[in-house]
Design an enzyme around this catalytic site. Structure first.
Site, PDB file in Angstrom:
ATOM      1  N   HIS A 190      43.892  27.683  30.868  1.00 56.17           N
ATOM      2  CA  HIS A 190      43.611  28.349  31.919  1.00 56.17           C
ATOM      3  C   HIS A 190      44.010  29.573  31.474  1.00 56.17           C
ATOM      4  CE1 HIS A 190      43.850  31.144  35.808  1.00 56.17           C
ATOM      5  NE2 HIS A 190      45.233  30.873  35.410  1.00 56.17           N
ATOM      6  N   HIS A 238      49.070  36.178  30.064  1.00 53.66           N
ATOM      7  CA  HIS A 238      50.117  36.857  31.072  1.00 53.66           C
ATOM      8  C   HIS A 238      50.787  35.893  32.728  1.00 53.66           C
ATOM      9  CE1 HIS A 238      46.261  33.522  32.936  1.00 53.66           C
ATOM     10  NE2 HIS A 238      47.670  34.005  34.197  1.00 53.66           N
ATOM     11  N   GLU A 294      56.887  34.375  33.240  1.00 53.67           N
ATOM     12  CA  GLU A 294      57.211  33.204  34.508  1.00 53.67           C
ATOM     13  C   GLU A 294      56.855  31.648  34.808  1.00 53.67           C
ATOM     14  OE1 GLU A 294      54.271  33.018  39.380  1.00 53.67           O
ATOM     15  OE2 GLU A 294      53.383  34.474  37.548  1.00 53.67           O
ATOM     16  N   ASP A 295      56.164  31.081  34.152  1.00 55.62           N
ATOM     17  CA  ASP A 295      56.156  29.722  34.707  1.00 55.62           C
ATOM     18  C   ASP A 295      56.838  28.660  32.905  1.00 55.62           C
ATOM     19  OD1 ASP A 295      53.959  30.108  36.451  1.00 55.62           O
ATOM     20  OD2 ASP A 295      52.944  30.148  35.135  1.00 55.62           O
ATOM     21  N   ASP A 316      41.937  36.531  36.195  1.00 57.39           N
ATOM     22  CA  ASP A 316      42.832  35.080  36.303  1.00 57.39           C
ATOM     23  C   ASP A 316      42.285  34.751  37.949  1.00 57.39           C
ATOM     24  OD1 ASP A 316      44.877  33.312  36.786  1.00 57.39           O
ATOM     25  OD2 ASP A 316      46.391  34.967  37.829  1.00 57.39           O
ATOM     26  N   ASP A 368      14.182  40.957  54.132  1.00 54.65           N
ATOM     27  CA  ASP A 368      14.035  40.986  52.571  1.00 54.65           C
ATOM     28  C   ASP A 368      15.185  40.156  51.829  1.00 54.65           C
ATOM     29  OD1 ASP A 368      16.165  41.799  54.520  1.00 54.65           O
ATOM     30  OD2 ASP A 368      16.452  43.826  53.596  1.00 54.65           O
TER      31      ASP A 368
END
Length: 723
Positions: free
Chosen positions: A48, A72, A76-77, A139, A259
Site C-alpha cells: 500500500h 505515512h 500509526e500502524d 492514499d 454532448d
C-alpha cells in the site's frame, strides 16, 4: 510489487538531483516496519505505501514527498515513532509524516463533535503544507482501487466518504484526473446499476458511431493545420459519473444527452489558443451559451483553458477544450503540477522560465484563507453545522470589500453572502454591489465576486427570502427574524384594534390595566395579548369584557365603511396587510386596484415606499428582473374596515339610460364610484374605465354580477393594468 530500484528510477527520471540514498532508506525502513502485516486483499501491507508512492511519482513530486508516502502509516500502524523518523530522515519528512498521522479517518457515521474536529485537523494540516494533501489523496486513491476487497458495509461508507469529501477536494485543488477516478470508483460502489446502464449506453453509442472519435480528431487536426496551427487533438467519452451527475442536475434521460464526446486541443502558445478557437467557430456552428474563456479569467484552482461546444463533423455536438501543454499539466494535476516546477503563483510561469515560491498557488491560497475563516467557529458543533461537507460540494468563493473570503454553496446569492458575514448584516441587508456594480440581491454569485452589502437599520428581512436563500444559516436567521417581526406587527395591529374599541367608551389604552386584564384571560404579558388580538386568536370583545367594559358591541360595518376610506385625510396607514414593516408607506396601484381576498404582492420603490399589486397585474412584468424588490404580502382581512379600489372595464350599449343603469347598480350594491371615464365610443357601444370602492373581493364580485345582469351593460371585466 514494485522493486526498490524501480521506484528510485522513476523519481530520478524527472528529478536527477533526487536524494537516492534517502529514498532507498525510506523504502527499506517502511518495509521492515510493516513486517508481516497484510491488507484485506491478503497482500503484504507494504504494497500500500509503495503504491501510494508510485502514484505520486506519476505526479512528478519531490523526493521528500515520495519518502513521506512510503512512511505515512508507520507511526500509526507500527512501533515507529516520530522522533525516530526525524532522527533518520530529517525535520521536513518528519513534519509531513506527522501531518499525515494526525489526520484520522473522516468517519461520516461518527459523532458530530469528533467528525468536526477531524475535518478541522485535515484542513489545518493541508494548509501548512500542500504535500500532506497530495499524499492523503494518493492514499485514498489506492484504497479505492482496492475497494473490492473490503466488506460491503465498509465499502459503501468509504465510497460515500470519497464521493462527499476526497473527490471534490481533489477537484478544488485542480487535480481533475484524480477526481475523475475517485468519483468513478465510488459511483461503481454506490450505484452499480446506474453505472452499468450508462456503460451499456456508451457501448451502444460506440457501435453506432464506429470510428467517429478518430474521424473528428483527424478533421480537427487538418482544419487547424490548414490555418498554420500545429496541434495535438485527442478525443474521449465523458466518464459515467459525469454523465450521471448531469442527468441528475438537469433532469435528463440518458437518451437526451447529446454532448457525450469531448476533444482536447493542445497548441504551442496562448495566442494559438485563440487562433484555434477562431478556426473552430469559423468551420462549425457554435452552440449558444457554451463558450467560456478560462484563460483570461482562470478558475479559483488555477485552471486555464478555452471551452466551447460546436456542431462538428458528422453533425455531432462536441465539446472542445483548447489550451497549451503547461495549462494541460495544471488542469490534470492541479496543485501537484506546482510542487516540482514551483511555478505556483502563475500557471504560465513555466512557459516563461519563471521560478516562484512553493505553496502560493491560487488553490493553496484558497485553502489557507478557508482555514482561517473556518477557524473562527466557536465550537465543533457550530463548525460542523456551518461547513457540514458543503465545504467540498460545488461552491463559490467570494470576497468582502476588505478581502475576507466567504465560501458559499453554488447557486448562493448576495443574501446568503450577507448572512455568512454576520447575522446582523443579513438582517439589515437592503441591497448590494457586486464587483462595484449595483445588482439585485437574488443575483447568483460566481467565484471571485466581490460583494459589498448595503445596509439599513430600518430593514427587517422579508419572509419571502427564506425561499430564495441556499444556506441553512441564512434560512434559520430569516425564520427567526420573521417570527419576531410578524409578532411585532400582530401586536401593533392588536393594539390598534383594542384602542379603536376603547375609543367607543371614551377610554384610552393603559398598559398596567391591560396586563391585569390579560392575567384574567391566562395570558402572561401585554405583548402576548396584543399579538393574540392581532392574529385573531383573542376576540376584542373578550378583551373589553376583561377590562370591565361590559356589553361592548361592534359598530355596524356599514357605518365604519362610510366613515373611512383607504387613504385617510390624516395620512395614517389604513391598508391592513401582513408581511411588511408598518412604518413604510403603502399605496395601492391605481392601474388595477386591490381588494381584500385577492392575492397581493408588494413592490419596494426606493424613496416612495411599497406599492401593492394584485398578483394578476400586468404591471408586475416590469419588475421580473428585479426580484429583490418583491415583498410577499397578505391581507389582514380581520381588520379591514375601509373601502378599497378595484378598476373595471365596462362595455355599455350606446343607448339612453345605460350610464344611469351603471351608476345606480353600483350605488345600490353599497359601493362608491371613485373614478369614471369614457375611453372609446362607437355607433353601438362605448367603453367605460371605472374604479369602484368595495369592502372585499366578495363585495366586488357581487357588484360585477349585478352589472352583467343589466340589459344595457354588455361586459364587465377586471382591469389588469396592461395599458
Amino acid at each position: 510489487m514494485m522493486r526498490q530500484y524501480e521506484l528510485v528510477e522513476r523519481v530520478t527520471s524527472y528529478d536527477p538531483d533526487a536524494n537516492e540514498a534517502m529514498l532507498n532508506k525510506a523504502y527499506v525502513y517502511a518495509m521492515k516496519a510493516h513486517g508481516h502485516q497484510v491488507r484485506a486483499s491478503g497482500d503484504p501491507y507494504f504494497t500500500h505505501p509503495l503504491e501510494v508512492a508510485a502514484i505520486l511519482t506519476e505526479m512528478k513530486l519531490d523526493d521528500a514527498t515520495i519518502a513521506a508516502a512510503l512512511l505515512h502509516d508507520v507511526v500509526e500502524d507500527t512501533e515507529a515513532t516520530l522522533a525516530e523518523i526525524e532522527q533518520l530522515f530529517g525535520g521536513e519528512i518528519s513534519e509531513l509524516v506527522e501531518g499525515l498521522t494526525k489526520i484520522k479517518r473522516l468517519d461520516l457515521i461518527s459523532k458530530e463533535a469528533a467528525q468536526a474536529e477531524n475535518l478541522r485537523k485535515l484542513l489545518l494540516a493541508m494548509s501548512r503544507d500542500a504535500r500532506v494533501l497530495l499524499v492523503k489523496l494518493a492514499d485514498r486513491l489506492h484504497n479505492m482501487r482496492t475497494l473490492h476487497h473490503v466488506k460491503s458495509d465498509k465499502r459503501a461508507r468509504i465510497a460515500k466518504e470519497t464521493m462527499d469529501i476526497y473527490a471534490p477536494l481533489a477537484g478544488r485543488m485542480g487535480m481533475h484526473t484524480m477526481r475523475e477516478e475517485l468519483d468513478d470508483i465510488a459511483f461503481k460502489a454506490l450505484y452499480p446499476e446506474a453505472r452499468d446502464g450508462i456503460m451499456k449506453r456508451l457501448e451502444s453509442l460506440r457501435a453506432e458511431s464506429g470510428d467517429i472519435l478518430t474521424n473528428i480528431e483527424e478533421t480537427l487536426t487538418e482544419k487547424l493545420a490548414d490555418n498554420g496551427i500545429h496541434a495535438h487533438v485527442s478525443g474521449r467519452e465523458k466518464k459515467a459519473y459525469s454523465i450521471w451527475r448531469k442527468m441528475q442536475r438537469k433532469h435528463l434521460s440518458l437518451g437526451q444527452l447529446s454532448d457525450i464526446f469531448g476533444f482536447r486541443i493542445i497548441v504551442a502558445s496562448e495566442v494559438e489558443c485563440y487562433k484555434a478557437l477562431g478556426v473552430a467557430h469559423t468551420a462549425w456552428r457554435v452552440v449558444p451559451g457554451r463558450f467560456k474563456d478560462y484563460i483570461s479569467n482562470p478558475k479559483q484552482n488555477d485552471y486555464r483553458s478555452i471551452h466551447t461546444t460546436v456542431i462538428g463533423p458528422h453533425r455531432k455536438r462536441v465539446e472542445l477544450q483548447i489550451r497549451t501543454q503547461a495549462m494541460d499539466d495544471i488542469a490534470e494535476r492541479g496543485v501537484a503540477a506546482h510542487s516540482f516546477y514551483k511555478d505556483v503563483a502563475d500557471p504560465m510561469a513555466a512557459e516563461r522560465g519563471v521560478s516562484l515560491p512553493h505553496g502560493d498557488s491560487n488553490s493553496f491560497r484558497w485553502l489557507r484563507s478557508l482555514v482561517e475563516t473556518l477557524a473562527e467557529g466557536d465550537n465543533p458543533g457550530e463548525f460542523l453545522e456551518s461547513t457540514r461537507l458543503e465545504l467540498f460540494a460545488d461552491q463559490v468563493f467570494c470576497f468582502t470589500p476588505k478581502g475576507a473570503l466567504i465560501a458559499l454553496p453554488k447557486g448562493a446569492n448576495a443574501i446568503d453572502f450577507a448572512y455568512a458575514v454576520h447575522t446582523d448584516i443579513g438582517n439589515s441587508c437592503v441591497g448590494c454591489r457586486i464587483n462595484g456594480r449595483h445588482a439585485p440581491l437574488m443575483t447568483e454569485l460566481a467565484n471571485g465576486d466581490e460583494v459589498d452589502v448595503i445596509r439599513s437599520q430600518a430593514q427587517t428581512p422579508p419572509a419571502a427570502w427564506e425561499k430564495v436563500v441556499h444556506t441553512g444559516k441564512a434560512r434559520a436567521a430569516i425564520r427567526r427574524a420573521t417570527r419576531i417581526a410578524v409578532r411585532a406587527q400582530y401586536a401593533g395591529l392588536g393594539r390598534e384594534i383594542v384602542e379603536r374599541h376603547l375609543a367607543r367608551f371614551d377610554a384610552s389604552y393603559n398598559k398596567k390595566q391591560f396586563v391585569e386584564a390579560m392575567r384574567k384571560l391566562g395570558i402572561a404579558s401585554a405583548e402576548d395579548g396584543l399579538a393574540a388580538v392581532g392574529r385573531g386568536e383573542l376576540a376584542a370583545r373578550d378583551v373589553m369584557n376583561a377590562l370591565g367594559f361590559e356589553g361592548e358591541r361592534e359598530t355596524p360595518k356599514r357605518d365604519v365603511r362610510k366613515s373611512r376610506t383607504v387613504q385617510q385625510e390624516s395620512g395614517e396607514q389604513s391598508i391592513p396587510v401582513r408581511g411588511v414593516n408598518q412604518n413604510l408607506p403603502l399605496t395601492i396601484d391605481a392601474s388595477t386596484g386591490a381588494v381584500p381576498g385577492e392575492r397581493i404582492v408588494g413592490i419596494l420603490k426606493p424613496g416612495e415606499g411599497i406599492t401593492v399589486y394584485p398578483i394578476f397585474s400586468a404591471a408586475l412584468q416590469q419588475f421580473d428582473d428585479e426580484p429583490d424588490l418583491w415583498i410577499d404580502l397578505a391581507w389582514d382581512e380581520d381588520s379591514a374596515t375601509s373601502l378599497y379600489p378595484a378598476r373595471l372595464r365596462v362595455v355599455l350599449h350606446n343607448e339612453v339610460g345605460a350610464l344611469g343603469q351603471l351608476t345606480q347598480t353600483v350605488a345600490e350594491g353599497g359601493a362608491n364610484i371613485e373614478n369614471l371615464q369614457m375611453t372609446e365610443r362607437a355607433r353601438d357601444f362605448y367603453n367605460i374605465d371605472l374604479t369602484v370602492e368595495v369592502e372585499d373581493v366578495r363585495h366586488l364580485n357581487q357588484i360585477m354580477n349585478e352589472l352583467t345582469r343589466k340589459p344595457l351593460i354588455s361586459t364587465v371585466v377586471r382591469a389588469t393594468g396592461s395599458d
